[in-house]
Design an enzyme around this catalytic site. Sequence first.
Site, PDB file in Angstrom:
ATOM      1  N   HIS A   1      -2.545 -39.728  -0.705  1.00  0.00           N
ATOM      2  CA  HIS A   1      -2.823 -38.640  -0.799  1.00  0.00           C
ATOM      3  C   HIS A   1      -2.276 -38.662  -2.130  1.00  0.00           C
ATOM      4  O   HIS A   1      -1.620 -37.534  -2.805  1.00  0.00           O
ATOM      5  CB  HIS A   1      -2.815 -37.642   0.221  1.00  0.00           C
ATOM      6  CG  HIS A   1      -0.923 -37.005   0.091  1.00  0.00           C
ATOM      7  ND1 HIS A   1       0.020 -37.646   1.001  1.00  0.00           N
ATOM      8  CD2 HIS A   1       0.083 -36.417  -0.677  1.00  0.00           C
ATOM      9  CE1 HIS A   1       0.717 -37.996   1.668  1.00  0.00           C
ATOM     10  NE2 HIS A   1       1.297 -36.485   0.562  1.00  0.00           N
TER      11      HIS A   1
HETATM   12  C1  UD1 Z   1       1.954 -31.442  -1.790  1.00  0.00           C
HETATM   13  C2  UD1 Z   1       3.910 -31.953  -1.806  1.00  0.00           C
HETATM   14  C3  UD1 Z   1       3.374 -33.751  -1.510  1.00  0.00           C
HETATM   15  C4  UD1 Z   1       3.472 -33.608  -0.303  1.00  0.00           C
HETATM   16  C5  UD1 Z   1       1.842 -33.343   0.210  1.00  0.00           C
HETATM   17  C6  UD1 Z   1       1.558 -33.141   1.567  1.00  0.00           C
HETATM   18  C7  UD1 Z   1       4.787 -30.859  -4.109  1.00  0.00           C
HETATM   19  C8  UD1 Z   1       4.485 -31.293  -5.756  1.00  0.00           C
HETATM   20  N1  UD1 Z   1       3.835 -31.827  -3.364  1.00  0.00           N
HETATM   21  O1  UD1 Z   1       1.252 -32.628  -2.681  1.00  0.00           O
HETATM   22  O2  UD1 Z   1       5.322 -34.063  -1.603  1.00  0.00           O
HETATM   23  O3  UD1 Z   1       3.830 -34.878  -0.003  1.00  0.00           O
HETATM   24  O4  UD1 Z   1       1.551 -32.094  -0.288  1.00  0.00           O
HETATM   25  O5  UD1 Z   1       0.757 -33.161   1.920  1.00  0.00           O
HETATM   26  O6  UD1 Z   1       4.743 -29.843  -3.479  1.00  0.00           O
HETATM   27  N2  UD1 Z   1      -5.411 -28.993  -1.817  1.00  0.00           N
HETATM   28  C9  UD1 Z   1      -7.147 -28.059  -1.510  1.00  0.00           C
HETATM   29  N3  UD1 Z   1      -6.755 -27.611  -0.090  1.00  0.00           N
HETATM   30  C10 UD1 Z   1      -5.282 -27.308   0.412  1.00  0.00           C
HETATM   31  C11 UD1 Z   1      -4.367 -28.353  -0.216  1.00  0.00           C
HETATM   32  C12 UD1 Z   1      -4.244 -28.733  -1.009  1.00  0.00           C
HETATM   33  O7  UD1 Z   1      -8.068 -29.093  -1.526  1.00  0.00           O
HETATM   34  O8  UD1 Z   1      -4.861 -26.580   1.283  1.00  0.00           O
HETATM   35  C13 UD1 Z   1      -6.349 -29.638  -3.114  1.00  0.00           C
HETATM   36  C14 UD1 Z   1      -6.242 -29.372  -4.479  1.00  0.00           C
HETATM   37  O9  UD1 Z   1      -7.169 -29.648  -5.076  1.00  0.00           O
HETATM   38  C15 UD1 Z   1      -4.708 -28.790  -5.187  1.00  0.00           C
HETATM   39  C16 UD1 Z   1      -4.336 -30.541  -4.885  1.00  0.00           C
HETATM   40  O10 UD1 Z   1      -4.927 -30.148  -2.888  1.00  0.00           O
HETATM   41  O11 UD1 Z   1      -4.995 -29.100  -6.343  1.00  0.00           O
HETATM   42  C17 UD1 Z   1      -3.031 -31.037  -3.908  1.00  0.00           C
HETATM   43  O12 UD1 Z   1      -2.401 -29.978  -3.967  1.00  0.00           O
HETATM   44  P1  UD1 Z   1      -1.099 -29.602  -3.864  1.00  0.00           P
HETATM   45  O13 UD1 Z   1      -0.273 -28.790  -2.555  1.00  0.00           O
HETATM   46  O14 UD1 Z   1      -0.580 -28.956  -5.753  1.00  0.00           O
HETATM   47  O15 UD1 Z   1      -0.562 -31.318  -3.564  1.00  0.00           O
HETATM   48  P2  UD1 Z   1      -0.130 -31.401  -2.680  1.00  0.00           P
HETATM   49  O16 UD1 Z   1      -1.025 -33.567  -3.696  1.00  0.00           O
HETATM   50  O17 UD1 Z   1      -0.708 -31.792  -1.654  1.00  0.00           O
HETATM   51  N1  UDP Z   2      -0.983 -35.274   9.018  1.00  0.00           N
HETATM   52  C1  UDP Z   2      -1.572 -34.763  10.191  1.00  0.00           C
HETATM   53  N2  UDP Z   2      -2.966 -34.330   9.824  1.00  0.00           N
HETATM   54  C2  UDP Z   2      -3.894 -35.473   8.979  1.00  0.00           C
HETATM   55  C3  UDP Z   2      -3.138 -36.795   8.054  1.00  0.00           C
HETATM   56  C4  UDP Z   2      -1.451 -36.308   8.384  1.00  0.00           C
HETATM   57  O1  UDP Z   2      -1.050 -34.139  11.206  1.00  0.00           O
HETATM   58  O2  UDP Z   2      -4.836 -35.712   8.601  1.00  0.00           O
HETATM   59  C5  UDP Z   2       0.892 -35.196   9.713  1.00  0.00           C
HETATM   60  C6  UDP Z   2       1.325 -36.766   9.895  1.00  0.00           C
HETATM   61  O3  UDP Z   2       1.186 -36.486  11.325  1.00  0.00           O
HETATM   62  C7  UDP Z   2       2.782 -36.163   9.650  1.00  0.00           C
HETATM   63  C8  UDP Z   2       2.198 -35.466   8.009  1.00  0.00           C
HETATM   64  O4  UDP Z   2       1.313 -34.304   8.199  1.00  0.00           O
HETATM   65  O5  UDP Z   2       3.715 -35.304  10.617  1.00  0.00           O
HETATM   66  C9  UDP Z   2       2.557 -36.095   6.856  1.00  0.00           C
HETATM   67  O6  UDP Z   2       2.376 -35.298   5.915  1.00  0.00           O
HETATM   68  P1  UDP Z   2       2.160 -35.863   4.249  1.00  0.00           P
HETATM   69  O7  UDP Z   2       1.062 -36.720   4.743  1.00  0.00           O
HETATM   70  O8  UDP Z   2       0.331 -34.581   4.045  1.00  0.00           O
HETATM   71  O9  UDP Z   2       3.255 -35.618   3.636  1.00  0.00           O
HETATM   72  P2  UDP Z   2       3.983 -36.084   3.363  1.00  0.00           P
HETATM   73  O10 UDP Z   2       5.168 -36.568   4.365  1.00  0.00           O
HETATM   74  O11 UDP Z   2       4.593 -37.202   2.404  1.00  0.00           O
HETATM   75  O12 UDP Z   2       5.030 -35.251   2.594  1.00  0.00           O
END
Ligand code: UD1
Ligand code: UDP
Length: 380
Positions: A218
């Site tokens: 991701h």
């Molecule tokens: C964010 C965090 C990242 C973390 C990740 C965990 C920042 C800069 N990044 O990244 O550090 O590892 O969360 O998962 O804060 N979207 C949906 N539905 C949702 C959420 C997101 O469709 O409920 C899609 C949207 O298209 C959005 C994209 O995911 O634009 C990215 O979401 P965003 O929260 O901006 O960043 P993450 O990549 O999730």
């Molecule tokens: N996780 C989850 N379901 C998923 C993917 C991840 O519950 O489908 C959990 C995972 O076990 C961990 C956390 O989400 O505890 C990690 O989140 P993510 O990978 O989105 O973000 P990061 O840790 O890289 O910030």
Amino acid sequence: MIKILTVVGARPQIIKAAALSRAIRDDFSDRIEEKILHTGQHYDAAMSKVFFDELKIPMPDHNLGVGSGKHGEQTAKMISGIEDLILSEHFDGVVLYGDTNSTLAGAVAAVKQHIPIFHIEAGLRSFNMAMPEEVNRIACDQMSSILFAPTQTAIENLRKEGFMDIDVRFKNGKHRQIFNSGDVMYDNSLYFAEFSGRTKILESNSLQANNYILATIHRDNNTDNPYRLESIFRALLHISDEYKIDIILPLHPRTSKLMPKNLSPELYDKIKHSSYIKLVEPVSFLEMIELEKNAKLVMTDSGGVQKEAFFFEKPCVILRPETEWVEILEHAAGLIVDADFDRIVDGYRDLSTKQVTFPPLFGDGKAAYFILEKIIDYLE
Ligand code: UD1
Ligand code: UDP
């Protein structure tokens, strides 16, 4: 009674918050009142609500509903919403997790209103300022009153940045404090591992224990870069065909939205029709733990998933150019392979045949208790 505000927004923060909420409910409810603010950064049920329900986290008292957006736009809306709340209701401190835009927003809003910040997962560094998370965590550490580092490496990072040499004082006259608290995610993984067997995630995906790879992707520099995304998926397809092994990929919405755009049509088609690759919606935390516990190996660019692989004694192929969790590399339980086809394929081969040890490096499973005691000492 101490009143704290916990700010969450992204999936991993909601999961991390479960450890403190549980400790408050079980053993600190006479001393600490917790209110939860959800920024709305993650909003799909599978990225947010499922964790509140499953992990018994109190539903947020406030939800800003900020949603997705450009970094500045999203962060600015969050700062404004959090500021409004802390101007209208008194809090003794704000608890922030990790390094997302929700973390940064909570820090900026709280520090300007002189509310002490307690930063959980302080001191982590990738030394890669191209990562938005690196910017967020460095800024949040600087604004925090207590830095709770999850590992000794994080403590050393702070030492090198001069945090131990500079005596910082806040408006309340108190000085910054820094502790190695252990990792709240270790608390959670130990606690919830007991319940994960109740899920049906293996059966519903026809997976056999120790005979599949769990993969997650991701990180923005992987999903948003067609060359990197193509290279990772080509490698996954190659490994699954070559070794005849299933790969389950719970897809972050960012990834599912960008795959059709950033993968070549031929590769996307092969991935979708592969008999080994199982693309599924994001799974719940208990399902994720069950997948981690039973996987042969984990391949990920997630911070949290790398560590959980270690907790459950699974080798991890790390689809990033570097990691904050260098202990995993030092114990040869993980390999950095970036998004390079050959390195991913070689990394899988090397790690899947190697004997690896997993010493306890992330605390004693009681980080939440340590953190709450230190917060009470600071505020009382
Ligand atoms: C964010 C965090 C990242 C973390 C990740 C965990 C920042 C800069 N990044 O990244 O550090 O590892 O969360 O998962 O804060 N979207 C949906 N539905 C949702 C959420 C997101 O469709 O409920 C899609 C949207 O298209 C959005 C994209 O995911 O634009 C990215 O979401 P965003 O929260 O901006 O960043 P993450 O990549 O999730
Ligand atoms: N996780 C989850 N379901 C998923 C993917 C991840 O519950 O489908 C959990 C995972 O076990 C961990 C956390 O989400 O505890 C990690 O989140 P993510 O990978 O989105 O973000 P990061 O840790 O890289 O910030």
